[in-house]
Design an enzyme around this catalytic site. Sequence first.
Site, PDB file in Angstrom:
ATOM      1  N   ASP A   1      -2.363  34.710 -14.788  1.00 32.86           N
ATOM      2  CA  ASP A   1      -3.323  35.313 -15.703  1.00 32.86           C
ATOM      3  C   ASP A   1      -2.619  35.370 -17.067  1.00 32.86           C
ATOM      4  O   ASP A   1      -1.387  35.308 -17.140  1.00 32.86           O
ATOM      5  CB  ASP A   1      -3.680  36.721 -15.201  1.00 32.86           C
ATOM      6  CG  ASP A   1      -4.501  37.492 -16.207  1.00 32.86           C
ATOM      7  OD1 ASP A   1      -5.530  36.974 -16.660  1.00 32.86           O
ATOM      8  OD2 ASP A   1      -4.079  38.621 -16.566  1.00 32.86           O
TER       9      ASP A   1
ATOM     10  N   ASP B   1      -3.672  37.553 -20.340  1.00 34.94           N
ATOM     11  CA  ASP B   1      -3.600  38.873 -20.982  1.00 34.94           C
ATOM     12  C   ASP B   1      -2.948  39.900 -20.057  1.00 34.94           C
ATOM     13  O   ASP B   1      -3.480  40.204 -18.992  1.00 34.94           O
ATOM     14  CB  ASP B   1      -5.012  39.382 -21.336  1.00 34.94           C
ATOM     15  CG  ASP B   1      -5.751  38.463 -22.297  1.00 34.94           C
ATOM     16  OD1 ASP B   1      -5.168  38.085 -23.316  1.00 34.94           O
ATOM     17  OD2 ASP B   1      -6.917  38.126 -22.017  1.00 34.94           O
TER      18      ASP B   1
HETATM   19  C1  G6P Z   1      -9.238  38.707 -20.004  1.00 35.17           C
HETATM   20  C2  G6P Z   1      -8.967  40.171 -20.287  1.00 35.17           C
HETATM   21  C3  G6P Z   1     -10.259  40.935 -20.388  1.00 35.17           C
HETATM   22  C4  G6P Z   1     -11.196  40.275 -21.394  1.00 35.17           C
HETATM   23  C5  G6P Z   1     -11.489  38.858 -20.954  1.00 35.17           C
HETATM   24  C6  G6P Z   1     -12.384  38.115 -21.933  1.00 35.17           C
HETATM   25  O1  G6P Z   1      -9.627  38.561 -18.687  1.00 35.17           O
HETATM   26  O2  G6P Z   1      -8.175  40.733 -19.267  1.00 35.17           O
HETATM   27  O3  G6P Z   1      -9.956  42.251 -20.780  1.00 35.17           O
HETATM   28  O4  G6P Z   1     -12.405  41.002 -21.507  1.00 35.17           O
HETATM   29  O5  G6P Z   1     -10.257  38.160 -20.856  1.00 35.17           O
HETATM   30  O6  G6P Z   1     -11.665  37.903 -23.115  1.00 35.17           O
HETATM   31  P1  G6P Z   1     -12.232  37.310 -24.467  1.00 35.17           P
HETATM   32  O7  G6P Z   1     -10.981  36.977 -25.247  1.00 35.17           O
HETATM   33  O8  G6P Z   1     -13.015  36.065 -24.101  1.00 35.17           O
HETATM   34  O9  G6P Z   1     -13.073  38.334 -25.098  1.00 35.17           O
HETATM   35 MG    MG Z   2      -4.847  40.342 -17.316  1.00 43.03          MG
END
Ligand code: G6P
Ligand code: MG
Length: 214
Positions: free
Chosen positions: A8, A10
């Site tokens: 993953d 983030d």
């Molecule tokens: C990751 C993060 C989420 C976030 C998602 C979408 O999964 O953990 O917290 O909402 O990405 O991210 P974005 O950058 O497309 O808004």
């Molecule tokens: Mg994450």
Amino acid sequence: MIKAVIFDLDGVIVSTDEFHYLGWQRLADEEGIYFNRKINERLRGVSRLESLEIILEKTDKNYGQEEKKALADRKNGYYRELLNTLSPADILPGALELVNGLKNAGIKVAIGSSSRNTPFILEKTGLAATFDAVSDGNQIKRSKPDPEVFLLAAAKMHIPPAQCLVVEDADAGVEAAINAGMKCLAVGSAYLHPGAHMRANSLIEISVADIFSF
Ligand code: G6P
Ligand code: MG
């Protein structure tokens, strides 16, 4: 035997999970909606619009589809302002060492993230050419806990799901890994998830030998 590791992004490779929180907190404050770090935990691994729906649980105001799109865009603008400051220094401790160690040991490495900002983040952190495959929010229809993002990463690497290990900091991500038929190493916020096959507070604790032990 593990042949590929899907990370993953983030909160696992880069500390952008804090920027997501700051972006949503700013939006919620402006809209007068109650939000805190505990609610934020539910947003990990969840798509932008699904995250907004979770935030809107705390308001009685009815937002139409266009208004919701505008709110999500606004949060993304705040988030992108913060992403502009990103550099290789924001790579989390132990992450690059593990990725490079796995590559040297002949294990394929991929990104599996729900984020549509994945290409930008990889570019800013100098990781654009690091991974064998990138599967992200721009390429999938259903976000975690659906297994789509991880199955796509495995397909891109031509490795069967059963030989893939996912590294996740989100409960939804651990569930997506299990739904994909993959093993899962839970780190940080997902540490206590009962479905994880291995857990660590930080990737600093994990060696290539630990991955081979699966
Ligand atoms: C990751 C993060 C989420 C976030 C998602 C979408 O999964 O953990 O917290 O909402 O990405 O991210 P974005 O950058 O497309 O808004
Ligand atoms: Mg994450």
